[in-house]
Write an enzyme that holds these catalytic residues in place. Structure first.
Site, PDB file in Angstrom:
ATOM      1  N   GLU A  68       0.836  -1.199   0.000  1.00 59.91           N
ATOM      2  CA  GLU A  68       0.000   0.000   0.000  1.00 59.91           C
ATOM      3  C   GLU A  68       0.875   1.254   0.000  1.00 59.91           C
ATOM      4  O   GLU A  68       1.707   1.441   0.870  1.00 59.91           O
ATOM      5  CB  GLU A  68      -0.890   0.003   1.244  1.00 59.91           C
ATOM      6  CG  GLU A  68      -1.691   1.281   1.401  1.00 59.91           C
ATOM      7  CD  GLU A  68      -2.494   1.316   2.717  1.00 59.91           C
ATOM      8  OE1 GLU A  68      -2.448   0.342   3.485  1.00 59.91           O
ATOM      9  OE2 GLU A  68      -3.166   2.340   2.950  1.00 59.91           O
ATOM     10  N   ASP A  73      -1.359  -0.937   5.566  1.00 61.69           N
ATOM     11  CA  ASP A  73      -1.186  -0.259   6.847  1.00 61.69           C
ATOM     12  C   ASP A  73      -2.106  -0.818   7.917  1.00 61.69           C
ATOM     13  O   ASP A  73      -3.138  -1.406   7.623  1.00 61.69           O
ATOM     14  CB  ASP A  73      -1.485   1.240   6.679  1.00 61.69           C
ATOM     15  CG  ASP A  73      -0.341   1.950   5.979  1.00 61.69           C
ATOM     16  OD1 ASP A  73       0.778   1.397   5.970  1.00 61.69           O
ATOM     17  OD2 ASP A  73      -0.571   3.045   5.433  1.00 61.69           O
ATOM     18  N   ASP A  94      -8.050   2.241   6.412  1.00 63.73           N
ATOM     19  CA  ASP A  94      -7.813   2.245   4.969  1.00 63.73           C
ATOM     20  C   ASP A  94      -7.060   0.997   4.540  1.00 63.73           C
ATOM     21  O   ASP A  94      -7.365   0.379   3.525  1.00 63.73           O
ATOM     22  CB  ASP A  94      -6.988   3.477   4.570  1.00 63.73           C
ATOM     23  CG  ASP A  94      -7.895   4.599   4.084  1.00 63.73           C
ATOM     24  OD1 ASP A  94      -9.128   4.377   4.045  1.00 63.73           O
ATOM     25  OD2 ASP A  94      -7.363   5.670   3.736  1.00 63.73           O
ATOM     26  N   ASP A 112      -4.355   0.395   9.650  1.00 64.89           N
ATOM     27  CA  ASP A 112      -5.477   1.290   9.940  1.00 64.89           C
ATOM     28  C   ASP A 112      -6.671   0.891   9.066  1.00 64.89           C
ATOM     29  O   ASP A 112      -6.621  -0.103   8.350  1.00 64.89           O
ATOM     30  CB  ASP A 112      -5.070   2.752   9.697  1.00 64.89           C
ATOM     31  CG  ASP A 112      -4.597   2.976   8.260  1.00 64.89           C
ATOM     32  OD1 ASP A 112      -4.845   2.106   7.394  1.00 64.89           O
ATOM     33  OD2 ASP A 112      -3.966   4.020   8.000  1.00 64.89           O
TER      34      ASP A 112
END
Ligand code: 0RA
Length: 651
Positions: free
Chosen positions: A438, A511, A515, A513
């Site tokens: 990512e 990541d 997203d 998180d």
């Protein structure tokens, strides 16, 4: 007394010794999956007792000491002496290899295949096992242990350490089996309540009317109790799977039948989605790779729906027949078959091979559907399904044309890889790894930090499109996916060919998180929809970067979760600093290599489709257009990086 008792019976334990020496041969692995396999063995026996009408309920209890109990109110395992062996029937069941599963009664149950290796295997791989039987107004008990014998310098597995004893009176009947898996055999002996709960739910769907209770008593502050009973059987299963989807008709189509010794249950319902999900089972065992029963089901479905569409005039004389895929677009089906002498084929031995099942299932499904079509209450439902299939056929033609165009434009078939892929130097697909990373900044670190010989990096910019709702031609038109497809080399969908795969491992690095979780889910959906075999063959992984860096001067430690963080802080000592990584991009190339990419040190999770049902549900909820379930899901699973649905899949 016990010792003398043991010595006389050591000779019957030779089979169990073989199980100890090669546990993998009997239960698949000594990992988390093998551990739970022990429990499935014991539960299967209780389920058989219930399915055959002798038991009403089953209780599974996770005990505080790490053992597990399976209790049923069936007839109780026979206690009288085996005519030849002159030991109690129950002892034969727990100490004789192959005797357990079948109880020497051929027609007793439908067990077989992956499960059904028998209770003796469980005994052989347990630290101890206790059985209690209620029969004829008496309560019996026997205990077995796997003990280290100093003289022989080896572990004697599953040794009876007490004779079968009468320990009291009782009014009911039934069997209670408690065992503690042996920590000298298994990597980890902690049962996972989510895995067990999921399997028990599945079993109660597959065996309508049986009552199952699960109790987790391991934590005093948080005793869990779940009850499973589904009178609707697999019709309830379909309802459960479609709970968060948009169904195009309300009534779930269900029928059961029996032919040539094969018992069949079918349930299905269509949603407005474009994918088909058929989950099939044989003797309660998932047949992930399909097989003859699925083939028979599909043939019948295609044939009967075509006939009906023509009869209603929805399909004209000049129109082509609907294809199987047209007819199955949006279907969510459960197919459950019970039969004897099961033959399992395929890569993972989860494909039914018996040819007699194809014709029997095809015949029964044809009859079932024809019967349905004569019932006017289904008129509207059937029309909705056929309308959808006809629409699918039209779009298929259009998509086929668009695909040809897209293919030519992107040169998918032949062009060398373009764009952002940093390929590796090795051309050996058995060792090569592709990291899908990512973000450009993490992509840059990964490119610098990697072992370029066998590790290729593909940075993803932004979010690739939602793979759930789009049709094939749109997926192909998306640049991110085009790059992935050409990097892998396999083609997609019906053109998919695993032989052309260029990488052994495809590792998603996103990541920690929301997203990142979203991107991961989208990629998994894409693989699940269009390259399912890639997952089925175990090529897809999720990379797990650390969440924290703990540092004091030159001393650096990484922690992958909060528990580990405490340990690492202790290790580093006073005067430390903690960095919480918000994204992969915050790591420099060396750090990324050390923590996330180095095969010697990294943690990666292998994704499997064992759980395709749950994965499909997750993906639908996360990316479907219904907001409510999504919000609920997200708030229930606040920490996305636990990879909830995939966590059981081992490393
Ligand atoms: C064979 C015969 C009979 C009972 C069972 C098997 C049996 C096995 C298990 C395993 C777990 N729970 C079970 N309950 C029953 C009884 C035959 C008879 O009573 O005549």
């Amino acid at each position: 007394m016990d010792r003398a008792y043991d010595a006389n019976h050591i000779h019957v334990l030779e089979g169990l010794e073989a199980v100890r020496m090669r546990p993998g041969m009997y239960i698949g692995s000594t990992g988390i999956r093998g551990l739970h396999h022990l429990l499935w063995e014991i539960i299967d026996n209780a389920v058989d007792e219930a399915v055959n009408g002798f038991a009403k309920g089953i209780e599974v209890v996770l005990n505080k000491d790490g053992s597990v109990s399976v209790i049923d109110d069936g007839r109780g395992i026979p206690v009288d002496n085996h005519p030849k062996l002159k030991i109690p029937g129950v002892q034969v069941v727990f100490t004789q290899l192959h005797a357990g599963g079948k109880f020497d009664i051929d027609s007793y149950n439908f067990s077989g295949g992956l499960h059904g290796v028998g209770a003796s295997v469980v005994n052989a791989l347990s630290r101890w096992l206790e059985v209690e039987i209620k029969r004829d107004g008496k309560l019996y008990r026997q205990r077995y242990e796997s003990v280290y014998d100093k003289k022989l310098n080896k572990i004697i597995s599953g040794m009876p350490v007490t004779p079968l004893e009468e320990v009291g009176g009782t009014s009911g009947t039934g069997t209670k089996i408690t065992f503690l898996p042996d920590d000298r055999v298994f990597d980890d002996v902690k049962f996972n309540v989510d895995i067990i709960s999921k399997r028990l739910r599945e079993l109660s769907f597959l065996n309508k009317g049986i009552f199952i209770v699960l109790k987790d008593k391991r934590n005093d502050d948080d005793i869990l109790e779940q009850k499973f009973i589904y009178d609707g059987g697999i019709a309830d299963f379909v309802h459960y799977l479609n709970e968060d989807k948009n169904v195009i008709h309300n009534d779930i189509i269900y029928f059961e039948d029996q032919r040539d010794g094969i018992y069949l249950e079918v349930a299905f319902q269509y949603t407005d989605s474009y994918t088909e999900n058929i989950f099939s089972y044989v003797n309660n065992i998932p047949t992930t790779e399909g097989g003859t029963h699925e083939t028979g089901f599909k043939s019948a479905l295609t044939k009967v729906f075509n006939d009906y569409a023509r009869k209603l005039g929805l399909l004209k004389e000049r129109d082509n027949n609907l294809t199987g895929e047209d007819v199955r677009e949006g279907i969510n089906a459960i197919l459950s078959v019970k039969m004897h002498n099961v033959q399992f084929d395929g890569q993972t031995k989860t494909k039914l091979g018996n040819s007699e099942a194809r014709s029997a299932v095809e015949g029964m499904v044809t009859d079932g559907l024809v019967h349905l079509m004569e019932d006017t209450t289904y008129d509207n439902t059937l029309k909705l399904i056929i309308d959808k299939a006809i629409k699918a056929a039209k779009v298929r033609e259009a998509a086929r044309r668009a695909k040809d165009v897209a293919r030519k434009k992107s040169g998918l078939d032949s062009a060398p890889l373009v764009g952002k892929l940093a390929s590796c130097t090795s051309r050996d697909p058995r060792i090569n790894e592709l990291f899908i990373v990512e973000g450009d900044s993490a992509g840059g670190s990964a490119k610098q930090g990697r072992e370029r010989h066998f590790q290729a990096i593909l940075p993803l910019r932004g979010k690739p499109l939602n793979a759930e709702k789009k049709r094939l031609d749109q997926v192909l038109a998306n640049e991110e996916f085009r790059t992935i497809i050409s990097a892998l080399g396999t083609g997609i969908d019906e053109d998919f060919n695993i032989d052309n795969l260029k990488y052994d491992k495809v590792i998603i690095l996103s990541d920690a998180d929301q997203d990142g979780a979203h991107i991961r889910a989208i990629l998994l959906t894409f693989f699940f929809r269009y390259m399912r075999e890639l997952i089925a063959r175990g090529h897809v992984y999720i990379g797990l970067p650390p969440l924290y860096k703990v540092q004091k001067g030159k001393k650096i430690e990484y922690a992958y979760d909060d528990g580990e963080l405490k340990d690492k802080i202790k290790k580093v000592g006073k005067g430390y600093t903690i960095q919480r990584y918000k994204g992969l991009g915050e790591m420099n190339p060396e750090q990324l290599w050390e923590t996330t990419m180095d095969p010697e040190r990294r943690a990666i999770l292998q994704v499997t489709i064992e759980d395709a049902a749950e994965a499909d549900k997750l993906v639908t909820v996360l990316m479907g257009d219904r907001v409510e379930p999504r919000r609920e899901y997200i708030s229930r699973h606040a920490n996305f990086n636990k990879v909830d649905t995939f966590q059981e899949m081992g490393v």
